[in-house]
Scaffold this motif. Structure first.
Motif, PDB file in Angstrom:
ATOM      1  N   THR A 105       0.828  -1.222   0.026  1.00  0.00           N
ATOM      2  CA  THR A 105       0.016  -0.057  -0.157  1.00  0.00           C
ATOM      3  C   THR A 105       0.978   1.301   0.104  1.00  0.00           C
ATOM      4  O   THR A 105       2.082   1.289   0.237  1.00  0.00           O
ATOM      5  CB  THR A 105      -1.018   0.044   1.391  1.00  0.00           C
ATOM      6  OG1 THR A 105      -0.082   0.300   2.532  1.00  0.00           O
ATOM      7  CG2 THR A 105      -1.704  -1.177   1.534  1.00  0.00           C
TER       8      THR A 105
ATOM      9  N   GLU B 238      -2.745   1.647   4.871  1.00  0.00           N
ATOM     10  CA  GLU B 238      -3.226   0.063   5.320  1.00  0.00           C
ATOM     11  C   GLU B 238      -4.724   0.087   5.800  1.00  0.00           C
ATOM     12  O   GLU B 238      -5.687  -0.573   5.277  1.00  0.00           O
ATOM     13  CB  GLU B 238      -2.374  -0.605   6.276  1.00  0.00           C
ATOM     14  CG  GLU B 238      -0.887  -0.649   6.145  1.00  0.00           C
ATOM     15  CD  GLU B 238      -0.187   0.592   6.365  1.00  0.00           C
ATOM     16  OE1 GLU B 238       0.924   0.541   6.464  1.00  0.00           O
ATOM     17  OE2 GLU B 238      -0.893   1.422   7.035  1.00  0.00           O
TER      18      GLU B 238
ATOM     19  N   VAL C  40      -5.051  -6.708   8.462  1.00  0.00           N
ATOM     20  CA  VAL C  40      -4.023  -5.786   8.796  1.00  0.00           C
ATOM     21  C   VAL C  40      -3.443  -6.090  10.237  1.00  0.00           C
ATOM     22  O   VAL C  40      -4.530  -5.675  11.076  1.00  0.00           O
ATOM     23  CB  VAL C  40      -4.188  -4.239   8.773  1.00  0.00           C
ATOM     24  CG1 VAL C  40      -3.240  -3.333   9.063  1.00  0.00           C
ATOM     25  CG2 VAL C  40      -4.814  -4.023   7.038  1.00  0.00           C
TER      26      VAL C  40
ATOM     27  N   PRO D  78       0.365  -0.834  12.334  1.00  0.00           N
ATOM     28  CA  PRO D  78       0.475  -2.053  11.577  1.00  0.00           C
ATOM     29  C   PRO D  78       1.837  -2.661  11.721  1.00  0.00           C
ATOM     30  O   PRO D  78       2.967  -2.132  11.928  1.00  0.00           O
ATOM     31  CB  PRO D  78       0.500  -1.391   9.963  1.00  0.00           C
ATOM     32  CG  PRO D  78      -0.237  -0.290  10.080  1.00  0.00           C
ATOM     33  CD  PRO D  78       0.302   0.262  11.575  1.00  0.00           C
TER      34      PRO D  78
ATOM     35  N   TYR E 287       1.735  -3.128   4.239  1.00  0.00           N
ATOM     36  CA  TYR E 287       1.322  -4.221   3.554  1.00  0.00           C
ATOM     37  C   TYR E 287      -0.070  -4.659   4.083  1.00  0.00           C
ATOM     38  O   TYR E 287      -0.331  -4.343   5.314  1.00  0.00           O
ATOM     39  CB  TYR E 287       2.067  -5.420   3.961  1.00  0.00           C
ATOM     40  CG  TYR E 287       3.593  -5.204   3.188  1.00  0.00           C
ATOM     41  CD1 TYR E 287       3.944  -5.374   1.834  1.00  0.00           C
ATOM     42  CD2 TYR E 287       4.781  -4.563   3.954  1.00  0.00           C
ATOM     43  CE1 TYR E 287       5.125  -5.400   1.280  1.00  0.00           C
ATOM     44  CE2 TYR E 287       5.933  -4.418   3.432  1.00  0.00           C
ATOM     45  CZ  TYR E 287       6.101  -5.067   1.921  1.00  0.00           C
ATOM     46  OH  TYR E 287       7.223  -4.776   1.230  1.00  0.00           O
ATOM     47  N   ILE E 288      -0.916  -5.362   3.374  1.00  0.00           N
ATOM     48  CA  ILE E 288      -2.055  -5.808   3.674  1.00  0.00           C
ATOM     49  C   ILE E 288      -2.257  -7.074   3.123  1.00  0.00           C
ATOM     50  O   ILE E 288      -1.743  -7.467   1.948  1.00  0.00           O
ATOM     51  CB  ILE E 288      -3.232  -4.678   3.253  1.00  0.00           C
ATOM     52  CG1 ILE E 288      -4.733  -5.004   4.001  1.00  0.00           C
ATOM     53  CG2 ILE E 288      -3.145  -4.489   1.831  1.00  0.00           C
ATOM     54  CD1 ILE E 288      -5.661  -4.216   3.624  1.00  0.00           C
TER      55      ILE E 288
END
Length: 177
Positions: A25, A30, A46, A65, A70-71
Motif C-alpha cells: 500500500t 493500510e 492488517v 501495523p 502491507y495488507i
C-alpha cells in the motif's frame, strides 16, 4: 482490545479460487485500504501491535501495523485485479511475475500472536531451526528459532517479504518440527 483490523466475511466468496495475497500500500494507507475492501465485501487483514511513542512532553501507546505498507487480502483471481484499481493499493507482491499467495496457516499464526497481546518485535528475515510451540495460548504456532542478545525468539515469517514477527519465548515451550 482487538489488535487487528479485519473485514467481515464477504457475502459470496468462491472459496475454491480465493487465496490470501499480500498487497503493498501507499504509506500509511493500510487502514483506508482495509475499510474500502470491507465496503466491497472483500476480506482483508492488517495485523496491528502496540508501540509506545515517546514525545518530549508525553508517552502514548499506539496501535500500528505490524508490517507497515502491507495488507493481506483474501480474494479470487478475478477480484484481485479489481482491487488493484483502489488508490491505496500500489501492487501485489510478486515472484516471477505472479502474485504471491500465503497460507491460511500463516495468517492464523499471525492472528494468534497478535490476539494474545504478547510483546511483538518486527525483525528482518533471519533463517533458523523450525519449531512449534507445544503448550500455552500460542500452542501450535510454528516458526523459526532465533537467539539474539541471549534471548530466544520465535519467528513467524513471511518469506517473500523477508520479514518476520518475533516473540520472546522459552526453549522449554517449543519442539522441533
Amino acid at each position: 482490545m482487538n489488535n487487528t483490523l479485519e473485514a467481515k466475511q464477504p457475502r459470496c466468496v468462491d472459496e475454491k479460487s480465493s487465496r490470501w495475497y499480500i498487497a503493498y500500500t501507499f504509506s500509511r494507507a493500510e487502514r483506508a485500504a482495509q475499510r474500502k475492501l470491507e465496503m466491497i465485501g472483500v476480506s482483508s487483514y492488517v495485523p496491528l501491535h502496540k508501540v509506545q511513542k515517546n514525545w518530549s512532553d508525553r508517552k502514548k501507546i499506539l496501535e500500528t501495523p505490524l508490517f507497515p505498507n502491507y495488507i493481506f487480502i483474501y480474494a479470487s483471481q478475478t477480484r484481485k485485479y479489481e482491487i488493484l484499481k483502489m488508490k491505496e493499493i500500489v501492487n501485489y507482491i510478486t515472484f516471477e511475475g505472479k502474485a504471491v499467495t500465503v497460507s491460511e496457516n500463516l495468517i492464523n499464526s499471525i492472528k494468534k500472536i497478535v490476539e494474545h497481546d504478547v510483546e511483538v518485535t518486527s525483525l528482518d528475515y533471519s533463517p533458523g531451526m523450525r519449531v512449534r510451540i507445544k503448550e500455552g495460548p500460542l500452542a501450535g504456532v510454528e516458526g523459526k528459532l532465533l537467539k539474539k542478545n541471549n534471548k530466544n525468539f520465535l519467528l513467524v515469517e513471511i518469506e517473500i517479504l523477508q520479514r518476520a514477527v518475533a516473540i520472546n519465548i522459552s526453549c522449554d515451550t517449543v519442539v522441533p518440527v
